[in-house]
Design a protein around this motif. Structure first.
Motif, PDB file in Angstrom:
ATOM      1  N   LEU A 181       6.471 -22.708  10.443  1.00 57.98           N
ATOM      2  CA  LEU A 181       7.921 -22.885  10.465  1.00 57.98           C
ATOM      3  C   LEU A 181       8.575 -22.372   9.176  1.00 57.98           C
TER       4      LEU A 181
ATOM      5  N   ALA B  74       7.252 -16.086   9.117  1.00 59.70           N
ATOM      6  CA  ALA B  74       8.408 -16.855   9.582  1.00 59.70           C
ATOM      7  C   ALA B  74       9.651 -16.470   8.796  1.00 59.70           C
ATOM      8  N   GLY B  79       9.457 -16.487  14.888  1.00 57.16           N
ATOM      9  CA  GLY B  79       9.210 -17.911  15.111  1.00 57.16           C
ATOM     10  C   GLY B  79       8.212 -18.093  16.228  1.00 57.16           C
ATOM     11  N   VAL B  81       6.591 -20.795  19.193  1.00 56.81           N
ATOM     12  CA  VAL B  81       6.661 -22.047  19.940  1.00 56.81           C
ATOM     13  C   VAL B  81       5.269 -22.225  20.536  1.00 56.81           C
ATOM     14  N   GLY B 100      12.237 -26.818   9.958  1.00 57.23           N
ATOM     15  CA  GLY B 100      12.218 -25.359  10.010  1.00 57.23           C
ATOM     16  C   GLY B 100      13.566 -24.740   9.703  1.00 57.23           C
ATOM     17  N   THR B 146      10.554 -28.411  20.737  1.00 53.38           N
ATOM     18  CA  THR B 146       9.732 -27.413  20.037  1.00 53.38           C
ATOM     19  C   THR B 146      10.439 -26.057  20.009  1.00 53.38           C
ATOM     20  N   ARG B 149      13.364 -26.517  17.478  1.00 54.25           N
ATOM     21  CA  ARG B 149      12.841 -26.572  16.115  1.00 54.25           C
ATOM     22  C   ARG B 149      12.612 -25.163  15.575  1.00 54.25           C
ATOM     23  N   THR B 150      12.057 -24.294  16.435  1.00 53.77           N
ATOM     24  CA  THR B 150      11.817 -22.918  16.018  1.00 53.77           C
ATOM     25  C   THR B 150      13.136 -22.156  15.857  1.00 53.77           C
ATOM     26  N   PRO B 155      15.174 -17.244  13.969  1.00 51.76           N
ATOM     27  CA  PRO B 155      14.301 -16.076  14.080  1.00 51.76           C
ATOM     28  C   PRO B 155      14.996 -14.929  14.824  1.00 51.76           C
ATOM     29  N   ILE B 158      11.057 -14.460  18.868  1.00 47.75           N
ATOM     30  CA  ILE B 158      10.441 -15.761  19.095  1.00 47.75           C
ATOM     31  C   ILE B 158       9.250 -15.570  20.037  1.00 47.75           C
TER      32      ILE B 158
END
Lengths: 286, 236
Positions: A181, B74, B79, B81, B100, B146, B149-150, B155, B158
């Motif tokens: 992350l 990152a 990102g 998942v 994150g 999840t 969060r990413t 990003p 992904i």
């Protein structure tokens, strides 16, 4: 009643020391899966450095400030240049490394300061006694309790109220995911290791005038600190706090009530916890 | 935007990827299909730096990714998942999201940037449950968390691993809808799926993997026309 209160305070003072030593140990184990045998050696180094700083300057406050800083640097170096290099070879290598380091530090201490106990003497108000509600109690033990409460409060603030705390707690859960992350996890490891060493060193400084400063002091507290992190649950700061409080009281009252059993009490506690809740009081169920 | 060329990755001694190559254009939604154990997840992990390929090259917006740590990948705008979702169980929903958190990189549109407010707007369910511990969420909620969060890391690309696995059919539709929405917001998506029916609904282009290699590349029509590929590598 008076005696009862005195023993509660004795227990709290020891709990304070234990918490300072075990909090870093449990966080490092929770995140990196490394049981750091050298952790208590950092505590001992704190006590010995403090002795020397006192010899040189006579200023206890200065040693309270300097020793944690020195141990922070030592901790950071040990993580960065020793632990990190053996990490890829697995737990056994890490374990052996910290075990060896503990030996080297202990022998180094004997070599530099001698294989006997040193008396750390304070002066000023810390050596006095206070009378409170009919109890006369040494100021220094109250001072230890105060230090532990202050450090514990600061730690729980960082741990539960800041982003750094969120990152450390998440890393205890799953450090690889934290890395993915965008968090520099190797740096987090190094800093947590260093802060743990600094706290342990701080505990060593304040333990100096209370307990004996001698080359066996590391081994002595290491066992109790391991019991704390097993009982509290690996990686849990709250667990380390609760377990330190329980073990502090067990030690204090064990001596009073069942002197012959007092040494075995904490192992009994550990055995009971392991049977009833193997992950420890605050541990995550696997 | 992403160019994977001839990568070979290993888990310990076992050779998982035997020269995988693929390319993604900016804004695309590409799906990587294939049976269990053919190396789909390993491909995503190799891009992310969680598995280090022994040879080959992975270029993202012109920069070589091989050799970088996951946090560095990152920070460049990729990102992941993960398949097992890997929610931080002892943290609250909101704390999971804050981990994150990163500001949008250059080229990120300010209005489109993902913040806590925007996540809660798009996923009201997460707002309702923001003080709950991650481990107390349902499967669908965890999948939502999840992904969110990413996204908090803003990003550009992904990597989504099996987002519909283990979810009820109704929730599968929600998740696909959510991914389509993410893609519409300008994020390039590389998704791994086993669920062929789910994948055809959303992806522009497909890669099919068999035993550590890419065995097919094409759009929906080409995939539907390629009976042999589907029979050999997808259908049970």
């Amino acid at each position: 009643m008076t005696q009862f209160a005195v023993f509660v305070l004795h227990g709290l003072a020891y709990a304070g020391l234990l918490f300072l030593v075990s909090s870093g140990l449990t966080l490092v184990f929770g995140m990196m899966n490394v049981l750091n045998f050298a952790h208590a050696a950092f505590y001992m180094l704190g006590a010995y450095f403090s002795y020397s700083i006192l010899q040189w300057s006579g200023n206890f406050w200065l040693s309270m400030l300097l020793c944690p800083l020195i141990l922070f640097v030592i901790g950071a170096l040990v993580e960065r240049f020793l632990l990190r290099r053996v990490h890829q070879h697995g737990h056994l290598h890490e374990l052996l490394l910290t075990f060896g380091l503990a030996y080297i530090i202990t022998e180094g201490v004997k070599w530099i300061w001698g294989n006997y106990s040193l008396a750390v003497s304070l002066d000023g108000f810390l050596t006095g006694q206070v009378s409170l509600l009919g109890i006369t109690y040494p100021v220094y033990r109250l001072f230890i309790i105060g230090c532990a409460v202050a450090v514990g409060t600061a730690m729980s603030y960082v741990f539960y109220r800041t982003r750094v705390g969120i990152i450390v707690r998440a890393a205890v859960d799953d450090h690889e995911m934290v890395n993915a992350l965008g968090i520099n996890v190797p740096l987090v490891f190094m800093l947590v290791f260093a802060v743990g060493a600094a706290l342990s060193g701080f505990a060593g400084v304040i333990a100096g005038p209370l307990l004996t400063t001698y080359p066996g002091m590391a081994a002595e507290i290491l066992v109790d600190a391991f019991v704390v992190i097993v009982v509290g649950g690996f990686g849990s700061l709250g667990g380390a706090l609760l377990a330190s409080l329980i073990i502090g009281q067990l030690q204090a009252f064990g001596v009073l009530l069942v002197p012959k059993l007092s040494l075995a009490l904490i192992y009994l506690l550990m055995a009971v916890v392991l049977v009833v809740k193997p992950s420890g009081l605050f541990g995550e169920e696997a | 935007m992403l160019e994977v060329r001839d990568i070979h990755s290993y888990y310990g001694k076992s050779h998982i990827l035997h020269g995988v190559s693929m390319t993604l254009q900016e804004g695309e939604m590409v799906c990587l299909l294939g049976r269990n154990g053919v190396g789909k997840s390993t491909t995503l992990k190799s891009i992310m730096g969680m598995v280090r390929p022994r040879s080959g090259s992975i270029r993202f917006q012109g920069r070589e990714l091989i050799g970088l740590q996951p946090y560095q990948v990152a920070r460049l705008g990729v990102g992941i998942v993960p398949e097992e979702r890997r929610i931080f169980g002892s943290l609250t929903v909101e704390e999971n999201l804050l981990i994150g958190k990163k500001n949008a990189l250059d080229g990120g549109d300010g209005a489109q940037a993902w913040t806590l407010e925007r996540v809660y707007q798009v996923f009201p369910r997460l707002h309702e449950r923001r003080t709950n511990k991650g481990r107390h969420l349902s499967g669908g909620e965890q999948q939502m968390l999840t992904v969110a969060r990413t996204l908090m890391g803003n990003p550009r690309l992904i990597l989504v691993d099996e987002p519909t696995e283990g979810l009820a059919p109704l929730i599968v539709q929600d998740v696909l809808h959510m991914l389509a929405q993410v893609r519409r917001s300008g994020v390039t998506v590389l998704m791994v799926e086993q669920n062929f029916k789910a994948a055809v609904q959303v992806a522009d282009r497909f890669y099919v993997m068999g035993k550590g290699q890419i065995v097919f590349e094409g759009d929906v029509d080409a995939l539907l026309a390629a009976d042999e590929v589907r029979k050999t590598y997808l259908e049970v």
